[in-house]
Design an enzyme around this catalytic site. Structure first.
Site, mmCIF file in Angstrom:
data_model
loop_
_atom_site.group_PDB
_atom_site.id
_atom_site.type_symbol
_atom_site.label_atom_id
_atom_site.label_comp_id
_atom_site.label_asym_id
_atom_site.label_seq_id
_atom_site.Cartn_x
_atom_site.Cartn_y
_atom_site.Cartn_z
ATOM 1 C CG ASP A 10 -9.500 2.528 -0.763
ATOM 2 O OD1 ASP A 10 -9.047 1.379 -0.908
ATOM 3 O OD2 ASP A 10 -8.882 3.425 -0.169
ATOM 4 C CG ASP A 66 -2.199 0.692 1.091
ATOM 5 O OD1 ASP A 66 -2.340 1.473 0.136
ATOM 6 O OD2 ASP A 66 -3.094 0.478 1.938
#
Ligand code: DGJ
Length: 717
Positions: free
Chosen positions: A545, A474
């Site tokens: 997301d 990430d």
């Protein structure tokens, strides 16, 4: 030796051929390069003709005058008579910035020239490279323009190498990887823009006069503007029309320019963002630009997408990854930081029952990471959450028949961490400038070798005995105030931006080498680093997301314009309480199966009905996974939030048609599939219908009675 690149002395032209395209560069007066042609293969191309123009500066050396302003330039230099966007602008130690390179020699080689410290495309046995070497004797620099031909995929890649032959520094203010001048036409520009949660929305508009600059100054390719850009006929659609597509194999700040000039040429440039990444090039040193790619087709945007997809599958994603796309259960959306061994082991049992293949332990497993306020930098397991340690935990997961994936965010540091206490100077921040936080975190200055070493040693200690084969990598903020956090001169500020990116790739590579068999899923707050360079290391990328299915349909549709389905991580997430019904799980699944399927939900609270529904989805997806992983993509329709496309699996000559809408359901759509073979029979098992190939070619009417659905048309053997 292949003959995909040739030089003809009589015409003074270089010919670069791919399976369907031709690119011609003309050497004018043995000094300058003009772009003569880029398009479908042809034997007839207009000769180079100088075009006089009022106010144009021209070269009058006794022969035919050269008007740089109207010439289709191969790689225009700043201040040398071409008044449009420059591809290269250098400044020497005296402050001179007129840049003017002239031809010196050429070379055609099999294979390619690799790019120092940066990823570039893999070659095959047909790949060839043309290297044109130019010199600027005033600046005492050599420039190599490199063109690599990837024959089967209709892609030509470009990068340049600059060598400072002198003793004094040269400042690189601008250096593009690719410049292409094409004749003016009624063109549209197509881009992928967005934001966090709304990545890669397709934007199309007619190209106007002046410069359109698509860029990122964030140190990442970004959620906001993807480096992909296309120019197409204003009448082009998915199946017809001229399209020129471009992309960049780079994950840092970039600056892509499309300029419509008033002299009948359009200029496209792909390259690093000079304002962020300008460099001082010392004497004797070589500078490599990242690689840019271009493709041309007269068969519309769909063919452009397929060219990029097959290039990425064949030349970008490491081959060893190509077929491994496990169905994962990711812990994030169900539990956020609230994870522990006990809970995850219970979860793993349900996951196994459902047929899930990999459990991905997302954020929250390390240090004091109970919120996004602390812990980044301290990469050791939290023993309260995992009392028997990561090694034992991984053994228990393996015993259940599940693979294990682990989330990391190596490039970051929380002020609230052990690492920060020890090394506050490791934060990326220009000396004397204010500290800017984002998601409570700083960026670690991985441009510094000692930081890279710390990360490698720490991760090695933490993971060396752990049974895992998947990393989710990430990256949750942009780079700001980039510079040295100390008053020294280790690296000048701008050079840090580039070194950061080089070391970020280096660290990815280290993970792949150190933990053999591992695959990395890329992520940057969803899809903020969804670019070709990352795909050299991360065979999948978390698309967004945003897992709300209606938005996802749009984001995935945009992503597929430039990137293949096999890199697109698509997870079914938990709907809000009132929607927890099979119909809603079905809707989410039907959108997610367009790419690589996964789940992000608390399986422990599923009721029987929903459990059965998900179990059925997973066993079904295992049968059809190849469509997303190996199929060729054919977009058919995208309007008013309704999207229709199909994937074609060539080896078994079958099709999966995907449909997603926000409109009323029950829509009838006529679909024609030109790949169907006339005399073969195909079966649509869902509607129990058999078609002749010729009918499918001409068009069959299908009814879609859900917000998202798919139909498989299988060849009958
Ligand atoms: C942002 C990612 O996009 C999410 O999937 C999740 O991994 C969180 N970060 C974790 O902090």
């Amino acid at each position: 030796m292949n003959n995909n690149i040739t030089y003809n002395k009589e015409t003074s032209c270089f010919y670069l051929e791919t399976s369907n395209t031709l690119y011609i560069i003309k050497l004018v007066r043995n000094k300058y390069f003009a772009q003569l042609y880029y398009g479908e293969k042809t034997t007839f191309v207009d000769e180079y003709k100088p075009r006089p123009l009022a106010f144009a500066s021209y070269l009058d050396d006794g022969e035919e005058k050269i008007y740089f302003e109207t010439m289709m330039a191969e790689y225009p230099s700043f201040g040398s008579g071409d008044f449009w966007a420059d591809a290269i602008r250098l400044r020497n130690y005296k402050g001179n910035c007129v840049t003017d390179f002239e031809y010196n020699n050429y070379e055609i080689i099999n294979g390619r020239i690799n790019i120092h410290n940066l990823p570039c495309a893999n070659v095959d046995n047909k790949t060839q490279t043309l290297v044109l070497t130019l010199k600027d004797n005033v600046l005492n620099c050599t420039l190599k323009l490199c063109y690599t031909v990837f024959y089967d995929t209709d892609i030509i890649s470009r990068h340049v190498v600059l060598i400072n032959n002198g003793n004094e520094d040269v400042i690189i203010e601008n250096i593009k990887s690719l410049n292409l001048d094409i004749p003016n036409n009624d063109y549209d520009i197509v881009t992928l823009n967005g934001a966090h949660y709304f990545e890669r929305t397709i934007r199309r508009s007619s190209l106007n006069y002046g410069k359109q600059v698509l860029y990122s100054a964030r140190g990442t390719s970004s959620h906001h503007t993807n480096p992909f850009v296309a120019i197409c006929d204003n009448s082009a659609d998915y199946t017809k029309g001229n399209v020129y597509g471009f992309n960049f194999i780079y994950s840092g700040s970039f600056e892509n320019i499309v300029e419509k000039t008033s002299v009948d040429k359009i200029r496209i440039q792909i390259g690093v963002n000079g304002a962020v990444e300008g460099q001082v090039l010392q004497g004797g040193v070589e500078y490599y630009t990242p690689e840019a790619v271009m493709t041309y087709t007269n068969k519309g945007l769909g063919q452009m997408s397929r060219n990029f997809h097959s290039f990425i599958k064949k030349h970008i994603i490491p081959l060893s990854f190509n077929h491994r796309h496990p169905i994962v259960l990711n812990t994030w959306e169900a539990f956020y930081f609230d994870i522990d061994e006990k809970k995850l082991l219970k979860l793993a049992d349900v996951a196994v029952d459902l047929g899930i293949e990999t459990l991905v332990v997302d954020d929250g497993w390390f240090s004091v990471r109970n919120s996004d306020n602390a812990g980044l930098g301290d990469w050791w397991v939290n023993n309260d959450k995992f009392p028997s340690g990561l090694k034992m935990f991984s053994n228990k997961i393996a015993k259940k028949g599940l693979s294990l994936g682990i989330w990391i965010e190596p490039e970051m540091i929380n002020p609230n961490s052990e690492l920060f206490k020890k090394h506050p100077e490791w934060c990326l921040k220009a000396y004397g400038r204010k500290e800017l936080l984002s998601r409570n975190q700083h960026v670690l200055n991985i441009a510094l070798p000692e930081v890279l070493t710390y990360l490698k040693e720490t991760f090695f200690q933490t993971f060396k005995d752990v049974k895992f084969n998947y990393i989710k990598w990430d990256m949750n903020r942009s780079l700001s105030a980039v510079g040295n956090n100390f008053n020294g001169e280790k690296l000048i500020d701008n050079a840090i931006a580039r070194k950061y990116i080089e070391n970020m790739y280096n660290l990815h590579d280290w993970f792949l080498q150190t933990f053999p068999g591992i695959m990395i899923e890329g992520c940057s707050g969803g899809g903020g680093r969804y670019d070709m360079a990352m795909m050299r290391y991360t065979s999948q990328i978390w698309t967004s997301d945003n897992t709300f299915p209606a938005d996802r349909a749009r984001i995935q549709h945009g992503s597929l314009l430039a990137y293949p389905a096999c890199v697109m991580s698509c997870h079914v997430s938990n709907p809000e309480e009132s929607l927890k019904k099979p119909e809603e799980y079905d809707y989410r699944y039907k959108i997610a199966l367009q790419g690589v399927l996964g789940y992000e939900m608390d399986l422990l609270t599923l009721n029987r009905e929903n459990f059965d529904c998900i179990k059925k989805q997973i066993s079904e997806y295992k049968r059809i996974r190849d469509f997303a992983v190996l199929g060729n993509y054919y977009p058919l329709f995208a309007k008013n939030e309704t999207y229709v496309h199909y994937y074609h699996l060539e080896n078994i000559d079958s099709f999966i048609i995907h449909y997603a809408t926000q409109k009323q359901v029950g829509e009838k759509i006529t679909i024609s599939i030109p790949q169907a073979s006339d005399n073969d029979s195909y079966i649509d098992r869902k509607n129990n219908k058999v078609y002749k190939g010729i009918n499918i070619k001409e068009g069959i009417e299908l009814t879609f009675d859900k917000k998202a659905d798919y139909i498989i048309i299988e060849k009958q053997i």
